[in-house]
Scaffold this motif. Structure first.
Motif, short mmCIF file in Angstrom:
data_model
loop_
_atom_site.label_atom_id
_atom_site.label_comp_id
_atom_site.label_asym_id
_atom_site.label_seq_id
_atom_site.Cartn_x
_atom_site.Cartn_y
_atom_site.Cartn_z
N VAL A 125 0.82 -1.22 0.00
CA VAL A 125 0.00 0.00 0.00
C VAL A 125 0.86 1.28 0.00
O VAL A 125 0.53 2.25 -0.66
N HIS A 146 -0.09 0.34 -6.44
CA HIS A 146 -1.01 1.16 -7.23
C HIS A 146 -0.32 2.24 -8.04
O HIS A 146 -0.94 2.91 -8.84
N PHE A 150 -7.58 -1.92 -0.77
CA PHE A 150 -6.36 -1.69 -0.01
C PHE A 150 -6.54 -2.25 1.40
O PHE A 150 -7.51 -1.92 2.08
N PRO A 172 -4.45 -2.12 4.47
CA PRO A 172 -3.25 -1.69 5.18
C PRO A 172 -3.00 -2.51 6.44
O PRO A 172 -3.85 -3.29 6.87
N GLU A 177 -12.55 -0.46 5.88
CA GLU A 177 -12.28 0.81 6.55
C GLU A 177 -12.47 0.77 8.07
O GLU A 177 -13.49 0.32 8.56
N PHE A 212 -2.54 1.83 8.85
CA PHE A 212 -1.11 1.79 8.55
C PHE A 212 -0.35 1.44 9.82
O PHE A 212 -0.66 1.94 10.89
N THR A 236 -6.02 9.07 9.54
CA THR A 236 -6.24 8.23 8.35
C THR A 236 -7.50 7.40 8.53
O THR A 236 -8.25 7.19 7.59
N ILE A 237 -7.74 6.96 9.76
CA ILE A 237 -8.94 6.18 10.02
C ILE A 237 -10.15 7.09 10.07
O ILE A 237 -11.17 6.83 9.44
N GLY A 277 -11.02 8.14 6.64
CA GLY A 277 -11.20 7.06 5.67
C GLY A 277 -10.17 7.06 4.56
O GLY A 277 -10.47 6.77 3.41
N MET A 278 -8.91 7.38 4.91
CA MET A 278 -7.86 7.37 3.89
C MET A 278 -7.26 5.96 3.79
O MET A 278 -6.76 5.43 4.78
N THR A 279 -7.33 5.35 2.59
CA THR A 279 -6.84 3.97 2.47
C THR A 279 -5.46 3.91 1.84
O THR A 279 -4.72 2.95 2.03
N HIS A 280 -5.12 4.90 1.03
CA HIS A 280 -3.80 4.93 0.40
C HIS A 280 -3.54 6.33 -0.11
O HIS A 280 -4.41 7.19 -0.06
N VAL A 281 -2.33 6.56 -0.61
CA VAL A 281 -1.95 7.89 -1.10
C VAL A 281 -2.07 7.90 -2.62
O VAL A 281 -1.41 7.11 -3.29
#
Ligand code: SF4
Ligand code: SF4
Ligand code: SF4
Lengths: 177, 254
Positions: free
Chosen positions: A88, A135, A143, A145, A170, A175, B133-134, B137-141
């Motif tokens: 990721v 990606h 994804f 993580p 979610e 991460f 990020t949680i 709701g950020m899953t990736h960049v």
């Protein structure tokens, strides 16, 4: 009943994500009746097959071989999942990115070596300048993580996919988890 | 402004008049505020959550991170809630799709700009950036990473700064200046080259102003500032001290 054709790949990662997959423990038995593992470091298939339903990709894209593998996997898989932080974000393999490739290789194979100081060039895939997330090369559908993603989340993701549901990931992993 | 002597007394008196109370709406809910209150303060007073990163209760506002942006009806741009004052009849929206989308993009840019490797960070599990990020709701960049070259300064006896993990919130700058009174930290350069520095960009360990109080470490939202020799579980930050310190000094607003 058709079984889900699952592939898992191990690019530049520590295999911890695969270990977490095995950590599903006894639920693996149940799962194994519903899936067919068609390509994976856990089984002995040398060639990437066609018609993969779901591919879990562990690890960053770090070498020319990784790049080739990911393009083929993408072309042959209906759903591709970035499996763990290395896939990721590039995570630990990506820590070399702020140094030049030359410096990284010489640090590992010359400066810190006691015997046979030389950078291996034959019979090993060539490293790319940067270790990058999956990606950045191919489209990723989901994804997952975590370093590694918790076993429970891997199981729930696979179960969702098996039942034709969109995986609800979610908030269940993050991460660095 | 300086008035002629005979008017100055009147002007002085006017200055101590209580602030005007005004009303406006947040997400359609009517709220009231003093005219010197920010949208963020009023929202929180009314139980409306707005995510923040550079804001910390007890420190002055800086508007550095822009995570708290909100929509104000009639304005094409988004405004940071922490430094935008309440206005009579304004209509604030804190959670539209557009706002959420930009917040996530800002967060992703923070990750793309530096080298945040959560899995090997001393703040893993208790980091404000990671928690966002949680929350968002950020899953990736979605952006390409910059792979920027940043260093770690471990020259101080007890603390270290890892610039790879800094989000330039300037909490360290503010706490050291406003609470400790040492003003060891500052920001050097511009844009993505900006870096927090100690004194005139000398190694922290050689700083002649740092008292070693550790306040900057406690307020840092990420693992950028940490105490040496502490494991992940020991390096939880204690931020509660700030409002108390201000209160003890009688600086807390009533
Ligand atoms: S994400 Fe973590 S556990 Fe998975 S391969 Fe990378 S380093 Fe290993
Ligand atoms: S330890 Fe205290 S004095 Fe030193 S830089 Fe941090 S806040 Fe300032
Ligand atoms: S070192 Fe920490 S507190 Fe200071 S600006 Fe960077 S992230 Fe903020």
């Amino acid at each position: 009943m058709n079984r889900l054709r699952l592939a898992t790949a191990w690019l530049d990662g520590c295999s911890g994500c695969h270990m977490s997959l095995l950590d599903i423990d006894e639920k693996l038995v149940e799962l194994s009746e519903k899936i067919e593992l068609v390509y994976s470091p856990l089984v002995d298939f040398k060639v990437i097959p066609e018609n993969i339903d779901v591919a879990l990709i562990e690890g960053a894209v770090s070498s020319e071989a990784d790049r080739e593998e990911i393009f083929i996997l993408r072309a042959r898989s209906a759903i591709l999942v970035s499996f763990g932080d290395c896939a990721v974000t590039a995570n630990v393999p990506g820590m070399r990115n702020k140094f030049s490739l030359e410096d990284t290789l010489s640090r590992s194979y010359v400066e810190n070596a006691t015997l046979g100081k030389c950078i291996p060039l034959d019979n090993v895939p060539k490293l790319l300048e940067y270790a990058k997330p999956v990606h950045e090369y191919v489209k990723v559908d989901y994804f997952l993580p975590g370093c590694p993603p918790p076993a429970g989340v891997i199981l729930s993701t696979l179960t969702d996919l098996l039942n034709g549901r969109l995986p609800a990931i979610e908030g269940k992993t993050r991460f660095g988890a | 402004m300086r008035y002629p002597a005979f008017l100055q007394r009147v002007a002085d008196l006017a200055d101590v008049q209580p602030a005007r109370v005004l009303t406006f709406s947040i997400n359609g809910q009517m709220v009231s505020a003093r005219e010197d209150e920010t949208i963020l303060t009023v929202a929180r007073e009314n139980g409306i959550a707005i995510p923040t990163l550079c804001h910390l209760d007890g420190l002055s506002e800086r508007g550095a991170c822009r995570i708290c942006i909100v929509e104000i009806t009639g304005s094409p741009k988004l405004s940071p809630a922490c430094v935008t004052l309440a206005r009579q009849d304004m209509e604030v929206i804190t959670n539209s799709e557009r706002v959420m989308d930009y917040r996530r993009k800002i967060l992703e840019l923070l990750f793309a700009e530096r080298n945040h490797v959560c899995s090997v960070c001393v703040s893993n599990g208790h980091c404000d950036l990671q928690a966002l990020t949680i929350e968002l709701g950020m899953t990736h960049v979605h952006y390409e990473y910059l792979h920027s070259k940043h260093v770690v300064d471990a020259s101080h006896d007890r603390f270290s700064v890892d610039h790879n993990r800094c989000v330039l919130c300037q909490r360290c700058v503010r706490v050291c200046d406003e609470i400790e009174g040492a003003h060891t930290w500052d920001v050097m350069s511009r844009g993505y080259l900006s870096t927090v520095i100690t004194d005139l960009n000398q190694p922290w360990g050689e700083s002649s102003t740092c008292t070693g109080c550790g306040k900057c470490v406690q307020v840092c939202p990420t693992g950028a500032l940490s105490e040496k020799g502490k494991s992940i579980s020991e390096m939880t930050k204690k931020r509660q001290f700030l409002p108390y310190l201000k209160m003890m000094r009688g600086e807390e607003k009533t």
